[in-house]
Write a protein that holds these residues in place. Structure first.
Motif, PDB file in Angstrom:
ATOM      1  N   ASP A  31      38.506  45.235  32.627  1.00  0.00           N
ATOM      2  CA  ASP A  31      39.880  45.737  32.634  1.00  0.00           C
ATOM      3  C   ASP A  31      40.783  44.927  33.561  1.00  0.00           C
ATOM      4  OD1 ASP A  31      39.478  47.936  30.852  1.00  0.00           O
ATOM      5  OD2 ASP A  31      38.380  48.921  32.475  1.00  0.00           O
ATOM      6  N   ARG A  32      40.275  43.783  34.044  1.00  0.00           N
ATOM      7  CA  ARG A  32      41.039  42.841  34.867  1.00  0.00           C
ATOM      8  C   ARG A  32      41.373  43.386  36.253  1.00  0.00           C
ATOM      9  NH1 ARG A  32      44.814  39.291  30.750  1.00  0.00           N
ATOM     10  NH2 ARG A  32      43.239  39.096  29.112  1.00  0.00           N
ATOM     11  N   GLU A  33      40.563  44.304  36.718  1.00  0.00           N
ATOM     12  CA  GLU A  33      40.661  44.720  38.117  1.00  0.00           C
ATOM     13  C   GLU A  33      39.787  43.788  38.939  1.00  0.00           C
ATOM     14  OE1 GLU A  33      41.993  47.852  39.579  1.00  0.00           O
ATOM     15  OE2 GLU A  33      41.764  49.341  38.000  1.00  0.00           O
ATOM     16  N   LEU A  34      40.177  43.507  40.176  1.00  0.00           N
ATOM     17  CA  LEU A  34      39.474  42.534  40.996  1.00  0.00           C
ATOM     18  C   LEU A  34      38.605  43.219  42.041  1.00  0.00           C
ATOM     19  CD1 LEU A  34      42.334  39.909  41.568  1.00  0.00           C
ATOM     20  CD2 LEU A  34      40.574  39.957  39.789  1.00  0.00           C
ATOM     21  N   TRP A  35      37.361  42.727  42.150  1.00  0.00           N
ATOM     22  CA  TRP A  35      36.388  43.291  43.078  1.00  0.00           C
ATOM     23  C   TRP A  35      35.780  42.186  43.932  1.00  0.00           C
ATOM     24  CZ3 TRP A  35      36.354  48.515  42.911  1.00  0.00           C
ATOM     25  CH2 TRP A  35      36.834  49.124  41.754  1.00  0.00           C
ATOM     26  N   LEU A  36      35.556  42.490  45.199  1.00  0.00           N
ATOM     27  CA  LEU A  36      34.908  41.568  46.123  1.00  0.00           C
ATOM     28  C   LEU A  36      33.440  41.944  46.240  1.00  0.00           C
ATOM     29  CD1 LEU A  36      37.668  41.516  48.882  1.00  0.00           C
ATOM     30  CD2 LEU A  36      37.022  39.580  47.435  1.00  0.00           C
ATOM     31  N   LEU A  37      32.584  40.949  46.057  1.00  0.00           N
ATOM     32  CA  LEU A  37      31.154  41.186  45.987  1.00  0.00           C
ATOM     33  C   LEU A  37      30.428  40.205  46.898  1.00  0.00           C
ATOM     34  CD1 LEU A  37      28.820  42.560  44.099  1.00  0.00           C
ATOM     35  CD2 LEU A  37      28.873  40.342  42.968  1.00  0.00           C
ATOM     36  N   ARG A  38      29.525  40.702  47.715  1.00  0.00           N
ATOM     37  CA  ARG A  38      28.695  39.848  48.565  1.00  0.00           C
ATOM     38  C   ARG A  38      27.466  39.397  47.773  1.00  0.00           C
ATOM     39  NH1 ARG A  38      30.797  37.917  53.470  1.00  0.00           N
ATOM     40  NH2 ARG A  38      32.386  39.421  54.111  1.00  0.00           N
TER      41      ARG A  38
END
Length: 373
Positions: free
Chosen positions: A172-179
């Motif tokens: 859905d084009r939401e941005l997430w930060l992932l380690r």
């Protein structure tokens, strides 16, 4: 339009040019093989160059990437600045900016993005309570929250094997930060044309945090802005790759003799080099314009696509022309010019096919006309 660099931009680019000329030599690149140059990355960070883009803007980054491209320096400068420094500075919550920007700018954290060439990857985000983000009722802000668990696969992510932080868009084009060291994250090295420490990203219920304090409006939003910045940065890098390749061709054709005179005395050679020069300048000026428009708050979506198209199409022509102008040496995979050839081809593929970019540009123009009708 005024693309004249500021004093700060000129000084940063000049410093980058010195560092790359000194540290990213053909001998050093040969010794590195496909590995990232961690020592060079440390030097760049100590010099403050990744952090400088918060002040010099996207145009400042394009100037730095030109110098990186000339030397085909194996460092995650574009990825960390676009998907890390600039993305967090522009769209991160105050707490995220305070926490992440220092470690991104001092080299402690390397960032990259799982964006591909245009469409978001098939990654599903589920809220902490198990509600899937999507066009259904769970799309409401209260159901999504600041954290999610991501599931899906991104086949190729540049610099992934040396990255600590990945900016991942969901479907859905939401941005997430992932380690990358988080549970549920699997990184598998992938061989690509250019030695960018690429990898396959497999996510299985991996914890992630939203970029920003709250979900944005339904639609492209920050995703489109980060993608445009990535395309502009890629065009800047391609301008440097082509300029560096062309400089090698100029030196070679001036030194190599055939039929009793230098190669560059032959009209066919001059015309081929002239066409490559014009293509390189077209890549540069479109990248500069797109970056300048982004920095000054002007609409830059079509300009980013234009710069990407020139970088993909003209960039491919330039590296092929330079390969041809080197004659038999151009077929030697150990020759430095072959590295420019590989980078130019890889950047073109990374930015997307020319037809794909033109189709997206045409749709964007149509949508804008319909919106203003």
């Amino acid at each position: 339009m005024d693309f004249t660099p500021t004093r700060e931009q000129r000084e940063a680019a000049g410093l980058a040019a010195e560092i790359f000329a000194d540290r990213s030599t053909p001998e050093r690149l040969t010794a590195l093989g496909t590995a990232a140059d961690t020592a060079l990355w440390t030097t760049l960070c100590r010099a403050g160059l990744p952090g400088s883009v918060t002040e010099t803007g996207l145009l400042g980054l394009v100037l730095l990437l030109e110098e990186a491209g000339r030397a085909t320096a194996q460092v995650p400068l574009a990825a960390t600045c676009v998907y890390g420094v600039l993305a967090v500075a522009a769209h991160g919550a105050p707490e995220q900016r305070e926490r992440l920007l220092p470690e991104l700018t001092d080299g402690e954290t390397v960032a990259t993005g799982a964006f591909g060439t245009g469409e978001p990857p098939a990654v599903r985000a589920e809220a902490a309570g198990g509600a899937t983000t999507g066009p259904a009722a769970a799309r409401a802000a209260e159901a999504r929250g600041p954290a999610a668990r991501l599931t899906g696969t991104v086949p190729v992510v540049p610099w992934l094997t040396c990255a600590d932080l990945v900016l991942v868009p969901d479907a859905d084009r939401e941005l997430w930060l992932l380690r990358t060291d988080a549970p549920g994250v699997a990184v598998t090295p992938v061989a690509t044309t250019a030695p960018w420490s690429a990898g396959r990203l497999d996510l299985a219920d991996a914890p992630a945090e939203r970029l920003g304090a709250a979900p944005g409006p339904v639609g492209p939003g920050p995703y489109a802005e980060v993608l445009a910045s990535a395309r502009i940065a890629g065009a800047g890098l391609q301008a440097g790759v082509c300029a560096g390749a062309l400089a090698r061709a100029v030196a070679h054709t001036a030194e190599r003799h055939q039929f009793g005179k230098p190669l560059d005395a032959h009209q066919a050679v001059l015309l081929r080099a002239a066409d490559a020069h014009l293509d390189t300048e077209a890549i540069r000026v479109t990248a500069y314009e797109a970056a300048w428009r982004r920095d000054t708050g002007r609409g830059a979506a079509p300009h980013a696509l234009t710069a990407a198209w020139w970088a993909a199409e003209a960039g491919t022509r330039v590296v092929h022309a330079v390969q041809h102008l080197h004659g038999g040496l151009g077929a030697d995979v150990s020759h430095p010019v072959h590295r420019h050839f590989l980078w130019g081809r890889h950047l073109a593929a990374d930015l997307g096919a020319g037809g794909q970019l033109l189709e997206e540009l045409g749709q964007l123009i149509v949508d804008d006309e319909e919106a203003t009708a």
